[in-house]
Scaffold this motif. Structure first.
Motif: not given
Length: 419
Positions: A378-402
């Motif tokens: 859950y998050s109550d952060e302003n969604m427009f702020v979150t949109l910008w953060k997610s666009l910059r932060s969530c570019e790809f995924v990685e992991g070695d255990n599934g």
């Protein structure tokens, strides 16, 4: 729907999910770190356990109540239109009139999104107990909003069946590190110059203006289709408007045709609208609100499934309960709960069980929250702020255990393993 019938329905669903769960591997104590370095533990409860904690009355679908919300949204469409047509032309300043019309198109998009979401309820059979009513109402409402009802219903169902599965989910599928580098034609992340904010702004504008249309027309952000990789027209073959697209099953053909007929009917109606009332009338009362509906849907769905705390799973560690939990509830204030029918605030519950109507979802969410505890996002952060953060932060995924967690090359949070 009687309490007995509701109970029987839940018991049948529970029995089916129990059988499915026995066939799926669940690894206890499976950990990873999210982008902030916080430890993430993959949940090990079953969907049957989640269903059992939801009050039985939450499953009740009331046709009259559902139709009343359709009527309410249509009322506001006409009410806002009446106010705009009556008062905006009286404004003497052209500049002020321009901004007044612009503000009106945004406000007019709110009840239109509401109708889109009610059609979405129809696609999940959460609107009423009558399948034919659900499909008829959904087809009419989604067609008016420029959305192919059955096409969306079928692909969206597969999204719900495989939410969070890195290879089988249907939309907003993040690339793995290697795929992200391959797309940019580099061997290592160090070869990529850090994106400037301007680059992110351009990406944001494209995503929020034509993102939904490109998803419908060419399955953008959807799964790859290896059988089409060598075809120049591969993107169009995967279109939601193509009855034989690989995203559909063979038995879906005529339903896709019916979806297309709905869109063509609305297209012809818009043409007649322009002929009788002019371009401007159609633009401010339908076309621009239609574009804004697509903006809001991308805005909502992207942020429901993209967050620095959310995982994706490889096949060996995915199961339905884990995938449903790879979503997040957010807050969008009055517009969210009144016009958008709580689709933002109760989305986690919606992925655990999509047949619960939105007006019962708050109560069901509270029950699920108590059961899953720290696994609830859950998050109550302003969604427009979150949109910008997610666009910059969530570019790809990685992991070695599934378990795959978001990373980026912008130096935000835990750095990726640059293999």
């Amino acid at each position: 729907m009687s309490t007995t019938a509701a109970t029987t329905s839940v018991e049948n669903a529970t029995s089916a999910t129990n059988r499915a769960q026995k066939q799926q591997k669940v690894t206890a104590n499976l950990y990873a770190k999210d982008l902030n370095g916080k430890e993430f533990k993959a949940p090990d409860f079953t969907i049957a356990q989640v269903l059992n904690v939801i009050p039985k009355e939450c499953f009740k679908r009331d046709l009259v109540k559902s139709l009343s919300f359709v009527a309410r949204d249509i009322f506001f469409l006409f009410f806002f239109g009446y106010l705009a047509a009556t008062f905006i032309p009286m404004i003497p300043s052209k500049t002020v009139r321009f901004f007044a019309w612009a503000a009106y198109t945004v406000i007019e998009s709110f009840p239109m999104v509401g109708l889109w979401i009610l059609a979405h309820e129809c696609g999940h059979q959460a609107f009423s107990e009558y399948g034919w009513v659900n499909d008829f109402v959904g087809w009419v409402l989604h067609s008016y909003c420029g959305n192919p009802y059955f096409s969306w219903k079928f692909s969206h169902k597969k999204h719900h069946q495989h939410t969070g599965h890195i290879d089988k989910d249907m939309v907003f599928i993040p690339p793995r590190t290697s795929e992200w580098k391959e797309k940019r034609g580099v061997m290592s992340l160090s070869e990529v110059t850090a994106d400037s904010p301007i680059s992110s702004i351009i990406t944001l504008i494209i995503q929020q203006t034509v993102g939904f249309q490109t998803y419908l027309f060419i399955d953008a952000t959807g799964q790859k289709h290896p059988e089409l990789q060598d075809k120049w027209y591969k993107k169009f073959v995967a279109s939601h408007f193509n009855p034989v697209a690989p995203i559909f099953d063979k038995g879906d053909f005529w339903y896709i045709v019916l979806s297309d007929i709905g869109i063509l009917t609305v297209g012809y109606s818009v043409y007649q609208w322009i002929q009788h009332f002019g371009w401007f009338n159609c633009m401010v009362n339908w076309f621009i609100p239609y574009l804004l509906v697509n903006h809001w849907i991308v805005f909502l769905t992207y942020l429901q499934h993209t967050d620095i705390t959310l995982p994706h799973y490889e096949d060996n560690e995915w199961n339905f309960a884990r995938g449903a939990g790879a979503t997040i509830d957010r807050e969008f204030g009055f517009v969210g709960w009144f016009f958008f029918h709580d689709i933002i605030e109760t989305h986690v519950l919606h992925h655990y069980v999509s047949r619960i109507p939105f007006y019962n979802a708050r109560k069901a969410t509270e029950a699920v929250k108590k059961f899953i505890g720290d696994d609830y996002r859950y998050s109550d952060e302003n969604m427009f702020v979150t949109l910008w953060k997610s666009l910059r932060s969530c570019e790809f995924v990685e992991g070695d255990n599934g378990v795959l967690m978001y990373r980026n090359h912008n130096g935000l949070g835990i750095p990726p393993i640059d293999k």
